[in-house]
Every structure is written in structure tokens, then in C-alpha cells.
Design a protein around this motif. Sequence first.
Motif, PDB file in Angstrom:
ATOM      1  N   ALA A  91      11.158  -2.300  -2.008  1.00 63.91           N
ATOM      2  CA  ALA A  91      10.182  -2.938  -2.903  1.00 63.91           C
ATOM      3  C   ALA A  91       9.083  -1.934  -3.229  1.00 63.91           C
ATOM      4  CB  ALA A  91       9.571  -4.165  -2.245  1.00 63.91           C
ATOM      5  N   VAL A  92       8.255  -2.311  -4.173  1.00 66.01           N
ATOM      6  CA  VAL A  92       6.983  -1.619  -4.367  1.00 66.01           C
ATOM      7  C   VAL A  92       5.952  -2.326  -3.488  1.00 66.01           C
ATOM      8  CG1 VAL A  92       5.200  -0.916  -5.982  1.00 66.01           C
ATOM      9  CG2 VAL A  92       7.589  -0.965  -6.714  1.00 66.01           C
ATOM     10  N   TYR A  93       5.259  -1.554  -2.682  1.00 63.42           N
ATOM     11  CA  TYR A  93       4.275  -2.095  -1.748  1.00 63.42           C
ATOM     12  C   TYR A  93       2.865  -1.851  -2.296  1.00 63.42           C
ATOM     13  CZ  TYR A  93       7.826  -3.023   1.736  1.00 63.42           C
ATOM     14  OH  TYR A  93       8.917  -3.536   2.400  1.00 63.42           O
ATOM     15  N   TYR A  94       2.059  -2.916  -2.269  1.00 68.50           N
ATOM     16  CA  TYR A  94       0.714  -2.879  -2.828  1.00 68.50           C
ATOM     17  C   TYR A  94      -0.312  -3.229  -1.766  1.00 68.50           C
ATOM     18  CZ  TYR A  94       3.126  -3.264  -7.339  1.00 68.50           C
ATOM     19  OH  TYR A  94       3.941  -3.060  -8.428  1.00 68.50           O
ATOM     20  N   CYS A  95      -1.409  -2.547  -1.837  1.00 71.90           N
ATOM     21  CA  CYS A  95      -2.584  -2.838  -1.040  1.00 71.90           C
ATOM     22  C   CYS A  95      -3.510  -3.739  -1.871  1.00 71.90           C
ATOM     23  CB  CYS A  95      -3.264  -1.504  -0.723  1.00 71.90           C
ATOM     24  SG  CYS A  95      -4.768  -1.610   0.212  1.00 71.90           S
ATOM     25  N   ASN A  96      -4.188  -4.667  -1.199  1.00 69.32           N
ATOM     26  CA  ASN A  96      -5.018  -5.635  -1.927  1.00 69.32           C
ATOM     27  C   ASN A  96      -6.167  -6.143  -1.081  1.00 69.32           C
ATOM     28  OD1 ASN A  96      -5.062  -8.931  -1.667  1.00 69.32           O
ATOM     29  ND2 ASN A  96      -5.473  -8.253  -3.769  1.00 69.32           N
ATOM     30  N   PHE A  97      -7.310  -6.394  -1.702  1.00 66.34           N
ATOM     31  CA  PHE A  97      -8.315  -7.285  -1.163  1.00 66.34           C
ATOM     32  C   PHE A  97      -9.046  -7.935  -2.330  1.00 66.34           C
ATOM     33  CE2 PHE A  97     -12.631  -5.594  -1.658  1.00 66.34           C
ATOM     34  CZ  PHE A  97     -12.365  -4.300  -2.107  1.00 66.34           C
ATOM     35  N   LEU A  98      -9.378  -9.189  -2.176  1.00 66.54           N
ATOM     36  CA  LEU A  98      -9.958 -10.011  -3.240  1.00 66.54           C
ATOM     37  C   LEU A  98      -9.116  -9.823  -4.508  1.00 66.54           C
ATOM     38  CD1 LEU A  98     -13.756  -9.376  -2.523  1.00 66.54           C
ATOM     39  CD2 LEU A  98     -12.306 -11.258  -1.734  1.00 66.54           C
ATOM     40  N   LEU A  99      -9.691  -9.390  -5.607  1.00 65.65           N
ATOM     41  CA  LEU A  99      -8.952  -9.233  -6.862  1.00 65.65           C
ATOM     42  C   LEU A  99      -8.568  -7.780  -7.120  1.00 65.65           C
ATOM     43  CD1 LEU A  99     -11.006 -11.626  -9.183  1.00 65.65           C
ATOM     44  CD2 LEU A  99      -8.890 -12.113  -7.922  1.00 65.65           C
ATOM     45  N   ASN A 100      -8.679  -6.951  -6.113  1.00 64.67           N
ATOM     46  CA  ASN A 100      -8.445  -5.517  -6.271  1.00 64.67           C
ATOM     47  C   ASN A 100      -7.064  -5.127  -5.770  1.00 64.67           C
ATOM     48  OD1 ASN A 100     -11.370  -4.768  -6.969  1.00 64.67           O
ATOM     49  ND2 ASN A 100     -11.578  -5.901  -5.054  1.00 64.67           N
ATOM     50  N   GLY A 102      -4.039  -1.824  -5.588  1.00 67.04           N
ATOM     51  CA  GLY A 102      -3.662  -0.441  -5.789  1.00 67.04           C
ATOM     52  C   GLY A 102      -2.542  -0.337  -6.810  1.00 67.04           C
ATOM     53  N   GLN A 103      -2.079   0.905  -7.032  1.00 63.14           N
ATOM     54  CA  GLN A 103      -1.032   1.128  -8.024  1.00 63.14           C
ATOM     55  C   GLN A 103       0.356   0.894  -7.465  1.00 63.14           C
ATOM     56  OE1 GLN A 103      -2.338   3.474  -6.190  1.00 63.14           O
ATOM     57  NE2 GLN A 103      -0.611   4.771  -5.572  1.00 63.14           N
ATOM     58  N   GLY A 104       0.453   0.817  -6.156  1.00 60.00           N
ATOM     59  CA  GLY A 104       1.733   0.568  -5.500  1.00 60.00           C
ATOM     60  C   GLY A 104       2.420   1.852  -5.088  1.00 60.00           C
ATOM     61  N   THR A 105       3.257   1.732  -4.059  1.00 56.54           N
ATOM     62  CA  THR A 105       4.080   2.849  -3.605  1.00 56.54           C
ATOM     63  C   THR A 105       5.491   2.330  -3.346  1.00 56.54           C
ATOM     64  OG1 THR A 105       4.220   4.680  -2.011  1.00 56.54           O
ATOM     65  CG2 THR A 105       3.419   2.594  -1.156  1.00 56.54           C
ATOM     66  N   GLN A 106       6.476   3.069  -3.839  1.00 57.91           N
ATOM     67  CA  GLN A 106       7.868   2.615  -3.764  1.00 57.91           C
ATOM     68  C   GLN A 106       8.448   2.907  -2.387  1.00 57.91           C
ATOM     69  OE1 GLN A 106      10.036   1.107  -6.244  1.00 57.91           O
ATOM     70  NE2 GLN A 106      11.322   0.881  -4.416  1.00 57.91           N
ATOM     71  N   VAL A 107       9.071   1.892  -1.814  1.00 55.18           N
ATOM     72  CA  VAL A 107       9.832   2.051  -0.571  1.00 55.18           C
ATOM     73  C   VAL A 107      11.278   1.675  -0.871  1.00 55.18           C
ATOM     74  CG1 VAL A 107      10.197   1.176   1.763  1.00 55.18           C
ATOM     75  CG2 VAL A 107       7.878   1.623   0.943  1.00 55.18           C
ATOM     76  N   THR A 108      12.176   2.599  -0.599  1.00 61.16           N
ATOM     77  CA  THR A 108      13.600   2.361  -0.817  1.00 61.16           C
ATOM     78  C   THR A 108      14.342   2.592   0.493  1.00 61.16           C
ATOM     79  OG1 THR A 108      13.428   3.086  -3.122  1.00 61.16           O
ATOM     80  CG2 THR A 108      15.635   2.991  -2.155  1.00 61.16           C
ATOM     81  N   VAL A 109      15.064   1.562   0.933  1.00 63.45           N
ATOM     82  CA  VAL A 109      15.836   1.647   2.173  1.00 63.45           C
ATOM     83  C   VAL A 109      17.307   1.619   1.796  1.00 63.45           C
ATOM     84  CG1 VAL A 109      16.236   0.691   4.451  1.00 63.45           C
ATOM     85  CG2 VAL A 109      13.992   0.413   3.355  1.00 63.45           C
ATOM     86  N   SER A 110      17.961   2.749   1.976  1.00 64.19           N
ATOM     87  CA  SER A 110      19.354   2.861   1.540  1.00 64.19           C
ATOM     88  C   SER A 110      20.029   3.989   2.287  1.00 64.19           C
ATOM     89  CB  SER A 110      19.404   3.134   0.035  1.00 64.19           C
ATOM     90  OG  SER A 110      20.729   3.365  -0.388  1.00 64.19           O
ATOM     91  N   SER A 111      21.330   3.812   2.512  1.00 62.55           N
ATOM     92  CA  SER A 111      22.104   4.887   3.124  1.00 62.55           C
ATOM     93  C   SER A 111      22.773   5.735   2.055  1.00 62.55           C
ATOM     94  CB  SER A 111      23.155   4.299   4.070  1.00 62.55           C
ATOM     95  OG  SER A 111      23.956   3.347   3.392  1.00 62.55           O
TER      96      SER A 111
END
Length: 111
Positions: A91-100, A102-111
Amino acid sequence: QVQLVESGGGLVQPGGSLRLSCAASGTIFSRYSMNWYRQAPGKQRELVAIITSGGSTNYADSVKGRFTISRDNAKNTVYLQMNSLKPEDTAVYYCNFLLNWGQGTQVTVSS
């Protein structure tokens, strides 16, 4: 102006680990609960982990026992340690607090 910048994503094999970081600026970081969300292709964004200003944590059932959220108030940074990764964690993982967000960072789990 509040800014959240995520880093640490990448490609990892099933069973592997990654540590995500989210650096905050423009706010008194220590006052706020911080959240990690993720969004997989074609799915709604879901809450993964929360850490309160006091350090209490909570996790989605799907990641309990595998992911750990932590914070370093001196560095204005929140982390997500992800172990025993599964393909469904991709997934793309996002950091958040209140209405703020981040731009997200991609995590890919695959063999």
C-alpha cells in the motif's frame, strides 16, 4: 505551515521488515496524536496505527503483533516499524494528524 514528510518505503520480500519515518515541521509535534494510514490499490484508506501525545498506542487488527508505532518528540518524528510483512501489506502509507497529511510512501511486499 505544517509539513509531514514520509520516508522509508520500498520493495521487500514476504517476511521482511521496513521502518517508515514521518518528519513533522511547522507545529508543536508533541501535543498531538499521530496516525499512520495506508491505502492499497482499489481500496479505501485505512487506519493502521495511532500513538497519542502520551505514548499510548493502538493498532488495526490486521497488523497487531507485527507493526510498532513510536515517536521521538525531540526529532519531531513518528515511526512505523513493520515486521513479518505480507503481500497484503502492500500500500501507500501516509502519516497524519488532524487534517494534515504527508505525501505517502510506497510499500511493496513481493517475492
